[in-house]
Design an enzyme around this catalytic site. Structure first.
Site, PDB file in Angstrom:
ATOM      1  CD  GLU A 101      -6.183  -4.667   4.228  1.00 11.66           C
ATOM      2  OE1 GLU A 101      -6.122  -4.322   5.434  1.00 11.66           O
ATOM      3  OE2 GLU A 101      -6.559  -3.914   3.317  1.00 11.66           O
ATOM      4  CE1 TYR A 126      -3.485  -6.129   8.914  1.00 11.47           C
ATOM      5  CE2 TYR A 126      -5.814  -5.593   8.742  1.00 11.47           C
ATOM      6  CZ  TYR A 126      -4.525  -5.534   8.237  1.00 11.47           C
ATOM      7  OH  TYR A 126      -4.270  -4.873   7.056  1.00 11.47           O
ATOM      8  CD  GLU A 166      -2.908   0.999   2.437  1.00 13.66           C
ATOM      9  OE1 GLU A 166      -2.829   0.062   3.253  1.00 13.66           O
ATOM     10  OE2 GLU A 166      -3.846   1.813   2.428  1.00 13.66           O
ATOM     11  CD  GLN A 189       0.248  -2.473   3.903  1.00 14.11           C
ATOM     12  OE1 GLN A 189       1.026  -1.840   3.199  1.00 14.11           O
ATOM     13  NE2 GLN A 189      -0.911  -1.962   4.304  1.00 14.11           N
ATOM     14  CG  ASN A 219      -9.492  -1.630   1.550  1.00  8.22           C
ATOM     15  OD1 ASN A 219      -9.136  -2.781   1.808  1.00  8.22           O
ATOM     16  ND2 ASN A 219      -9.320  -0.633   2.416  1.00  8.22           N
ATOM     17  CD  GLU A 220     -10.373  -2.479   6.239  1.00 12.27           C
ATOM     18  OE1 GLU A 220     -10.364  -1.414   6.875  1.00 12.27           O
ATOM     19  OE2 GLU A 220      -9.696  -3.471   6.585  1.00 12.27           O
TER      20      GLU A 220
HETATM   21  O1  AHR Z   1      -3.067  -2.542   6.255  1.00 16.70           O
HETATM   22  C1  AHR Z   1      -3.375  -1.339   6.862  1.00 16.70           C
HETATM   23  C2  AHR Z   1      -4.846  -0.981   6.742  1.00 16.70           C
HETATM   24  O2  AHR Z   1      -5.637  -1.881   7.443  1.00 16.70           O
HETATM   25  C3  AHR Z   1      -5.438  -0.985   5.363  1.00 16.70           C
HETATM   26  O3  AHR Z   1      -5.157   0.169   4.650  1.00 16.70           O
HETATM   27  C4  AHR Z   1      -6.903  -1.100   5.641  1.00 16.70           C
HETATM   28  O4  AHR Z   1      -7.603  -1.738   4.607  1.00 16.70           O
HETATM   29  C5  AHR Z   1      -6.951  -1.890   6.950  1.00 16.70           C
HETATM   30  O5  AHR Z   1      -7.798  -1.329   7.861  1.00 16.70           O
END
Ligand code: AHR
Length: 535
Positions: free
Chosen positions: A337, A282, A60, A386, A206-207
């Site tokens: 992600e 995450y 990103e 990432q 995205n999101e």
């Molecule tokens: O990876 C960091 C961020 O986490 C991304 O930009 C977003 O999609 C997520 O909330």
């Protein structure tokens, strides 16, 4: 005399009892710690393919993820090819990165692709509102991204702008990338690429329930239909997969997304379709992320591992919803992600999401790979967050310096699982307990690689005890076995620019006897064995 004999008998019985008792105590303790783990692998019941795209990456425009990490510009003294770092490219080639998701993340929904094409004078500088409010020069744009993925031998996963973009700009971007014979195709040729690009994945936002919107599921579905209808791939060599935004495991706003999207998909008209649903999850120990990346204790380790293992339930929950509307599994899950998210490294810009990477991250990565592989029927992609300098990165750079993280090595060791055929593996996961956190002691997957070898990945979660593992391949004799193990003497061991090989794979020896292999794995380690068997 008789009394004496009785006394002797009593002493003898007591000592036998004591011996038996102490032996049983000892064997119980060993049972909990280092008893042999028996694993049996069935070569005759091949499962689904483990899609190579589960080893995808995410880059990103965030902190030093792109600028400094990949792009240094053609004028830089750091060795580069057309502005892209040579050292990073070389390192990434070894990972056989199947796809790179770009340009975001949250950044995707503020990104306007036209700002990043054309001559240097035509590039527009902007402010990166999502990440730190820093300048975004747009010197790394569409052509630079494709140049980069071409150098590392990867495919493109583009996240299109839904939040602040238009249907027209999305349609134009994919036409610019993939068409032949249109004005946009000619513009692409003028900008240096006459041939159409291959776009493997196209993320529709995205999101969008958060930074990319925010939309309710119903509002997003209205957008999704428009974007999916009017955005077209014109490159006949590729079937671009359209990926809809799905939920995040933490966000209440995304709750219900899977159900709503899959229901809409089941009633879709011929004008639109999706091939994937994105999930984000995450390992971050709550929000905001405050868990330290280094200097943590065993309980903090165990808590993160427990949270990581929650990936399984998250996939199960979403797969169950998808099965209702899509029993034939036409729509894949792409966990686009995932990874650890710790407190930022002290002294860095918190908006840059820089964090250290330790042996704990190795265990987190391996457990996630195993979960994705176990759900290979539905999970056809995943992208770690990432790639460079951001969150659970593969590589850190600082000026001309570069170091490979422990996570990099985990990805490298799992390369043979890309497009391998999953094999059933049975074993007792055992128990490892830290405080009141109960965890399995070991985890493992097995697969038949494209080269015909059998690969077994074994994770010893327990940071205190080694494990002896016996692998049995009933009915098949073993010709040879080679292995690598990734182990560090402390769970928070890291690699630094000064000590780059602190955590790095070492050869491991395994013993073969007929159709059995035995191997001793270290605590808190990941081991991958390559086994040649006689058919
Ligand atoms: O990876 C960091 C961020 O986490 C991304 O930009 C977003 O999609 C997520 O909330």
């Amino acid at each position: 005399m008789r009394q004496y004999l009785n006394l002797k008998k009593l002493i003898a019985i007591t000592s036998i009892f004591a011996l038996v008792f102490s032996f049983s105590m000892c064997s119980e303790k060993e049972q909990a710690n280092s008893s042999t783990v028996k694993m049996s692998i069935d070569l005759d019941q091949p499962g689904p393919e483990i899609n190579r795209h589960i080893f995808g990456q995410f880059a990103e425009h965030l902190g030093f993820g792109i600028y400094g990490g990949i792009w240094v510009g053609p004028e830089s003294e750091i060795p580069n090819t057309r502005g892209i770092r040579n050292d990073v490219v070389e390192a990434l080639k070894a990972l056989k990165v199947p796809n790179v998701r770009w340009p975001g993340g949250c950044f995707a929904d503020q990104y306007h692709w036209r700002d990043g094409i054309g001559t240097p004078e035509e590039r527009k500088s902007k402010i990166n509102v999502s990440w730190g409010g820093t300048p975004e020069p747009n010197t790394f744009g569409t052509h630079e991204f494709f140049d980069f993925i071409n150098m590392i031998g990867s495919e493109a996963f583009i996240s299109a702008n839904v939040g602040s973009g238009t249907v027209q700009s999305s349609a134009d971007w994919l036409e610019y990338l993939t068409a032949t014979g249109s004005s946009l195709a000619e513009e692409r040729a003028r900008n240096g690429h006459p041939e159409p690009y291959d776009v493997a994945f196209w993320g529709i936002g995205n999101e969008v329930w958060g930074c990319g919107g925010p939309f309710t599921a119903a509002e997003y579905i209205t957008e999704l239909k428009k974007f999916a209808t009017f955005t077209n791939n014109y490159n006949p060599n590729v079937n671009t997969q359209f990926v809809a935004v799905g939920p995040d495991s933490f966000d209440e706003y995304s709750f219900g997304y899977s159900e709503a999207i899959m229901e809409a998909w089941s009633k879709k008209t011929w004008t639109w379709d999706i091939q994937g649903l994105s999930l984000h999850k995450y390992t971050r120990g709550g929000w905001p992320a405050v868990i330290p990346a280094t200097g943590f204790d065993e309980l903090q380790y165990a808590a993160m591992i427990k949270e990581t293992l929650g990936m399984d339930q998250f996939i199960v929950d979403n797969s169950t919803i998808m099965d209702k509307y899509d029993p034939d599994k036409k729509v894949s899950i792409l966990v686009d992600e995932w990874g650890t998210w710790y407190a930022p490294t002290e002294g860095t810009n918190p908006g840059f999401l820089q964090q250290q990477n330790s042996q704990r991250d190795v265990i987190v990565a391996a457990l996630n790979f195993n979960i994705f592989a176990r759900h290979a029927e539905r999970v056809h992609g995943a992208n770690i967050a990432q790639m460079i300098n951001v969150l659970q990165a593969m590589i850190f750079t600082e000026g001309e310096k570069m170091v490979l993280t422990p996570t990099y090595h985990a990805f490298r060791m799992y390369v043979p699982f890309q497009d391998a055929i999953r094999l059933p593996i049975n074993f007792d996961k055992g128990k490892y307990k830290a405080g009141n956190i109960d965890l399995p002691r070991v985890d493992a997957i097995a697969a038949k690689g494209k080269d015909g070898n059998i690969y077994v990945a074994i994770t010893n979660i327990d940071p205190n005890n080694p494990a002896s593992v016996d692998l049995e391949f009933t009915g098949h004799s073993i010709l040879s076995v080679n292995g690598e193990t990734l182990y560090a003497s402390s769970i928070d061991a890291i690699n630094t620019f000064e000590q780059p090989n602190n955590v790095s794979p070492k050869t491991i020896k395994a013993n073969v006897s007929g159709s059995n292999i035995s191997v001793a794995v270290q605590p808190q380690s990941v081991t991958v064995l390559a086994i040649a068997v006689k058919n």
